[in-house]
Write an enzyme that holds these catalytic residues in place. Structure first.
Site, PDB file in Angstrom:
ATOM      1  N   CYS A  19       1.250   5.317  -0.883  1.00 19.09           N
ATOM      2  CA  CYS A  19       2.323   6.169  -0.038  1.00 19.09           C
ATOM      3  C   CYS A  19       1.786   7.871  -0.250  1.00 19.09           C
ATOM      4  CB  CYS A  19       3.567   5.887  -0.364  1.00 19.09           C
ATOM      5  SG  CYS A  19       4.200   6.207  -1.934  1.00 19.09           S
ATOM      6  N   HIS A  48       4.159   3.665 -11.371  1.00 12.72           N
ATOM      7  CA  HIS A  48       3.975   2.869 -12.219  1.00 12.72           C
ATOM      8  C   HIS A  48       2.686   1.901 -12.030  1.00 12.72           C
ATOM      9  CE1 HIS A  48       8.605   3.069 -12.250  1.00 12.72           C
ATOM     10  NE2 HIS A  48       8.094   3.586 -13.363  1.00 12.72           N
ATOM     11  N   CYS A 103       8.612  12.858  -5.660  1.00  7.16           N
ATOM     12  CA  CYS A 103       8.478  12.668  -4.292  1.00  7.16           C
ATOM     13  C   CYS A 103       9.239  13.424  -3.393  1.00  7.16           C
ATOM     14  CB  CYS A 103       8.386  11.133  -3.822  1.00  7.16           C
ATOM     15  SG  CYS A 103       8.157  10.992  -1.868  1.00  7.16           S
ATOM     16  N   GLU A 133      14.117   6.276 -11.140  1.00  5.46           N
ATOM     17  CA  GLU A 133      14.683   7.101  -9.975  1.00  5.46           C
ATOM     18  C   GLU A 133      15.981   6.960  -9.963  1.00  5.46           C
ATOM     19  OE1 GLU A 133      12.984   5.999  -6.265  1.00  5.46           O
ATOM     20  OE2 GLU A 133      14.444   6.837  -5.177  1.00  5.46           O
ATOM     21  N   THR A 172      14.998   4.750  -3.271  1.00  7.47           N
ATOM     22  CA  THR A 172      14.252   4.681  -1.958  1.00  7.47           C
ATOM     23  C   THR A 172      13.449   3.389  -1.867  1.00  7.47           C
ATOM     24  OG1 THR A 172      12.360   6.018  -3.404  1.00  7.47           O
ATOM     25  CG2 THR A 172      13.745   7.225  -2.077  1.00  7.47           C
ATOM     26  N   CYS A 202      12.648   4.580   1.905  1.00  9.28           N
ATOM     27  CA  CYS A 202      11.734   5.475   2.650  1.00  9.28           C
ATOM     28  C   CYS A 202      10.841   4.705   3.457  1.00  9.28           C
ATOM     29  CB  CYS A 202      11.034   6.224   1.628  1.00  9.28           C
ATOM     30  SG  CYS A 202       9.622   5.248   0.900  1.00  9.28           S
ATOM     31  N   SER A 231       9.030  -1.323  -8.893  1.00  8.11           N
ATOM     32  CA  SER A 231      10.352  -1.645  -8.193  1.00  8.11           C
ATOM     33  C   SER A 231       9.825  -1.951  -6.667  1.00  8.11           C
ATOM     34  CB  SER A 231      11.407  -0.559  -8.058  1.00  8.11           C
ATOM     35  OG  SER A 231      12.449  -0.934  -7.229  1.00  8.11           O
ATOM     36  N   ASN A 232       9.195  -1.164  -5.886  1.00 10.56           N
ATOM     37  CA  ASN A 232       8.793  -1.270  -4.409  1.00 10.56           C
ATOM     38  C   ASN A 232       7.724  -2.657  -4.463  1.00 10.56           C
ATOM     39  OD1 ASN A 232       5.780  -0.308  -3.557  1.00 10.56           O
ATOM     40  ND2 ASN A 232       6.581   0.903  -5.531  1.00 10.56           N
ATOM     41  N   SER A 275       2.303   2.133  -5.459  1.00 10.47           N
ATOM     42  CA  SER A 275       1.493   2.607  -6.688  1.00 10.47           C
ATOM     43  C   SER A 275       0.201   2.048  -6.789  1.00 10.47           C
ATOM     44  CB  SER A 275       2.368   2.714  -7.829  1.00 10.47           C
ATOM     45  OG  SER A 275       3.013   1.393  -7.703  1.00 10.47           O
TER      46      SER A 275
END
Ligand code: 0CH
Ligand code: SF4
Length: 318
Positions: A19, A48, A103, A133, A172, A202, A231-232, A275
């Site tokens: 991203c 990460h 970010c 975060e 996010t 986000c 996490s994402n 990431s």
């Protein structure tokens, strides 16, 4: 005699992978190394991903978990996930050169939390306990001022000073669906709660989850390229599993693919967390092609044009 490889349709998610915030954070470390030379210290993994971190280590970046592990006389960079206010304050007190790679979309949440607190509202943070975060966002306010809520169940027991004067922010990179459930529970229990105009999750998290949702019902398996502490990326695995995909797996590299688990699969999905570099996605595609006669189908649910500039200090000559 060679046996024909079994056919496999590969549904490739778009958008996937890096991203704008990750791209910027990595550029910040690379540019800092060019500007100041090695070593440049980085507090926490810049993003990460072990492959990214190892690549930067090879160029002279030194990764540490705490500022106290950095010398005063070398530059230090704060990771994309954000840091509590105490971290830049300590760096300034030690007269260190520091660059914040948080970010801008995480910084926006930091500002939101501070604004609500200034208006006298108590803050609730929706996020994962212990994630950098969450620690960074909660750390924008004095210790104990922000209450953490991780689940719908937490909402039932959370204690607030005044139910009429509270607001929430979120991490996010959360699951859109889980977060909607938590927000609904908060609004049901605290009708006066104030939230972001548009959620704090986000654009990149949202777009990657939407693409996985579009693919999941078409495939018997989904591979998500990403790290176990991302996490994402982990949310993408869950989204696939909850939207009709029987087998959903996080892989750091092609070597992690469990070939026995996907034996007989004829349609597979592939995506990557924010990431995870595209080179690792290509590694996975090559591994699938080595065993299968692969037909690639792109599933594009959004086109991204977001770009963030690196800080001015790194755009100026040394
Ligand atoms: O998904 P998380 O937040 O664990 O972080 P990552 O995998 O490094 O991805 C980049 C997001 C950074 C902050 O939003
Ligand atoms: Fe920024 Fe979103 Fe990327 Fe996190 S996932 S770095 S908030 S763009």
């Amino acid at each position: 005699m060679t046996t024909a490889k079994p056919p496999l349709t590969l549904y490739l998610a778009a958008p996937r992978g890096f991203c704008a915030g990750v791209d910027r954070a990595i550029k910040i470390v690379e540019t800092a190394l060019e500007k100041w030379g090695a070593p440049v210290y980085v507090r926490h993994e810049i993003v990460h991903n072990k492959y990214v971190v190892d690549g930067l280590k090879a160029k002279g970046a030194v990764f540490v978990e705490e500022l106290e592990d950095c010398p005063d006389d070398r530059p230090v960079i704060f990771s994309a996930h954000g840091v509590p206010k105490s971290v830049p304050a300590e760096a300034a007190a030690r007269e260190m050169i520091y660059v914040d790679a948080t970010c801008p979309l995480v910084s926006k949440v930091h500002i939101e939390a501070q604004r609500h607190a200034e208006n006298g509202l108590q803050m609730i943070m929706i996020g994962h306990r212990g994630h950098p975060e969450t620690i960074g966002t909660m750390g924008q306010l004095p210790p104990g001022d922000v209450v953490l809520v991780e689940t719908v169940e937490d909402v039932a027991t959370v204690e607030v000073r005044d139910p009429e004067r509270i607001a929430y922010v979120t991490q996010t990179t959360l699951s859109i669906d889980d977060t909607a459930g938590i927000v609904a529970a908060l609004q049901a229990r605290f009708p006066a709660i104030v939230g972001p105009h548009k959620e704090d999750i986000c654009y990149a998290t949202t777009n990657r989850q939407h693409a996985v949702k579009a693919i999941a019902p078409k495939v018997q398996a989904m591979l998500v390229v990403g790290a176990p502490n991302s996490s994402n990326s982990k949310r993408l695995v869950e989204v696939a599993a909850r939207n009709g995909c029987a087998y959903s797996m996080l892989v750091q590299r092609a070597g992690d693919i469990d070939w026995r688990a996907i034996e007989g699969v004829r349609a597979i999905g592939l995506t990557a967390g924010a990431s995870a570099p595209e080179t690792l996605v290509n590694e996975v595609i090559d591994a699938l092609k080595a065993r299968h006669d692969v037909t690639v189908e792109m599933v594009e649910t959004a086109v991204e044009h977001v770009e963030f500039k690196i800080p001015r200090v790194l755009r100026e000559p040394a």
